[in-house]
Each structure stands twice: as structure tokens, then as C-alpha cells.
Design an enzyme around this catalytic site. Sequence first.
Site: not given
Length: 419
Positions: A208, A339
Site C-alpha cells: 500500500e 470494506k
Amino acid sequence: MIKPTYLHAVEILDSRGRPTVSAIMGTSDGSVATVSIPSGASTGKAEAKELRDNLQPYRGLGCRKAVENIRGPIAQAVVGREFSSQAELDSNLNELDGTADKSRLGANAILAASLVFARASAAHQGIPLYQYFARLVPNGAPALPRLSINLFSGGKHAFGQVAVQDVLVVPSSGWSVAASLAMIYEIYQTAAEMTGKRYRTRALTADEGGLAPPFRASIEMLEQAAESIEAAGFKLGHDVSLAMDVAASHFVREDGRYWIDGEQLSPEEMIDLLALWQERFPLVSIEDGLSEDDWDHWPILRARLGDGTLTLADDLTCTNPDRISRAIRVEAANALLLKVNQIGTLTEAKNALALARQAGWKVSVSARSGETEDHWLADLAIGWSGDFIKVGSITQSERLAKYNRLLMVEDTGDLRVCL
Ligand code: PGA
Ligand code: ZN
């Protein structure tokens, strides 16, 4: 009413170069929408199941079956039919799949259909996507979230150099998105220079975009983050605080002990360690401080952290309304990591959000470690007034697409050109 006139899907590649799913929908008013779907690596066991081909190429990770499911059965069920709401579409998708974990058609196929319908509906109504998301929730009022940005990474996103997955920096709530990003840029560059000197190497960047220098122990991530913030000219705990994603499910052993940086800790010792970190550093939140199965100890952790630091649940709750209800009942957490692909449709994610909000929890809307250049997540965080957004670091276009979208919405307030 909205009537899809066609639904198509394509296998595309995510930020790790692995296949994922993109969907394209046309509607009777002539608009066309596309969407692409993220994928996690540090996944919770209770997540809805992505369909992967389990054949070459891509070492089994192909999404051609999921794509075929969109082009075939999902298109047959959706195209030419009028839908009055997102909930109606999503319940049709769930019925068609017929499994609890979406493993027949694939959570990736179902989410792509759910989200492309959302974007097509926003276009049909002539409103920005975040406005469409806001209208899905009662009293929805779009608001910009606070940024929580990865600085250092370990765990599954960085070859497990150290056990803890992420240390994040969180600018104070008074800062705008633009000012927060400028601040983080300073901190990130300072951290890269400082760790470069200290460890005599250019830091690896994790999935990330977080820096992953060869730390010897997780505590160094916190120490270096605190030092970098001060060295960049900001006041720790005032201008900017810290957060962690411990992702403890990924270093717990079968006997329930936590193997962290060469030590084996009992759950009680793990809680002591987290409480020690909380004392030493201004931590806004500690995510997955214990494993997804450690239901007995989460309430103890939550009580121990008190109100000063959010006990944030990701793998524990998996955006799953049943697991969130349980966590609320036993007071295991006070913040939800949301999510959408953990549960697989927008409507179910919205139900998860509603439960968390009713319980007075904070909500962090999160990307996955495998992302695409699509920025619907920024709209979701705005539309569902997430307290925080977690997208990763400030490098790599799949992360920046979301920050750039936040910047544009912050600046213009209303972005019809960028539905
Ligand atoms: P994942 O990690 O997207 O790889 O699952 C993100 C997180 O754990 O928050
Ligand atoms: Zn997490």
C-alpha cells in the site's frame, strides 16, 4: 426506475498485477458506467469469497470465471429489467448466488454488479456518486473524512519483516484534505530520509506504499513515526497523531499465543503490550489488536484502551452484520473498519454501517491492499460520512486516485464532471 440495457465484464489487473474484475453497465437513458473491484491480502476468515480460477495463468488468481458469471447469469437476471432501488438489485444478486458467502458466483462478480449499478444510477439521476451513496442511508449528509495514511508497513504487506502490519499518521480533524496531504508529504519524505540513514538502505515500499525499512521490532515503527513527525516540524499528538493496524490474526498461533517479533505472548500479555504503546504514543485507533477468533479477549482490550484510543475492528467483524451485532453485544470494539468487498454488496455494507452507527461506533472506510485506479471508495467515504478513510500511503496511483478525488470534491463541493 432504472433499466440496465447491457452488462459486460472484463478481467483487468490490480495494483499488485493480479487479476481483478471490472464491470460496464449501460442503461436505457443512454448512460454508461464502469467500475473496478479491489482485493485484500490480509483477509479475514469471515469475508465473502472471491471467485478465482485456480488454473494458470496468474498462478490460479485469474478472475475469468467471475467475469463469465457477470456476462452470463448476472446479465441475464439484470438486463432489460426495471429496478426501483439498490436494495432490489442487491437482493436479486444474493438470491441468484444462493450461498451465504457468495462463493457460487463470486463476491468479486457480485460486488462489481452492485457497484456498477450504483454508478449507473448516479448517472441516471444526474448526481455525483457520493450523493447517490448519501441517499442510500437515512439522513445521509456527505462529509469529508479524516485521513489515516500508512507511513510504515510490516506484516503481510511487507514480507513480514515485523509483525505489525501498519503504522499510520492521522492529521488532526481541523486540517483540510489538501493541508493533510501536504503535511503527510513532509512526514513521509522525512521518514524516508531518516530511516534511509539509520538503516543504511533505501526502504522497501509495501503493497500500500508504506515504507518498510528493516525494522528489528514493531515498536521501532512507532518510534520512527513519532520522530519523523517531530523532525518534519509538526507537533505529535496536536497536529498529527498515530494509528496502528496490528492485524494480529496473521501472527496468532493455533494455541492462541501471539508470535510478535520473536516473542510469544499470551492474549493478556498482548493486551498489556498494546496498552503500553497506547501510553507512550498518541494513538487514535488500534485496529485488530487481537485475532479475529479471540472473542473472549476483545472486550478486555476495549475496556483497557478506554475512550482515548478507538478499538477498531477489521478482521474481527469483516463488515458482516452478524459479526458486528455480536461485537456490539459483547462490547468488543467501538469502531468499524468498513470494506465493502468483505461482505459483497452495497446494501449489506450499508446495513453494517447502520449497526455501527446505532451503537455509537466510529467508522473508517477502507480500501484494500490490492486496488485499482477507480476512486469510488472516496465517494463512499464522503457519502456515508466516514469518520476516517484508510487508503494506504501517498504514493502509487491506485492510492492517489482516491486522495485526488477527495481533493477535487473538497475544492469544488460538487463534481458533476466526475461521476
Ligand atoms: P488487506 O489489508 O486489504 O490486505 O486485507 C488491509 C487491512 O488489513 O486493513
Ligand atoms: Zn486491517
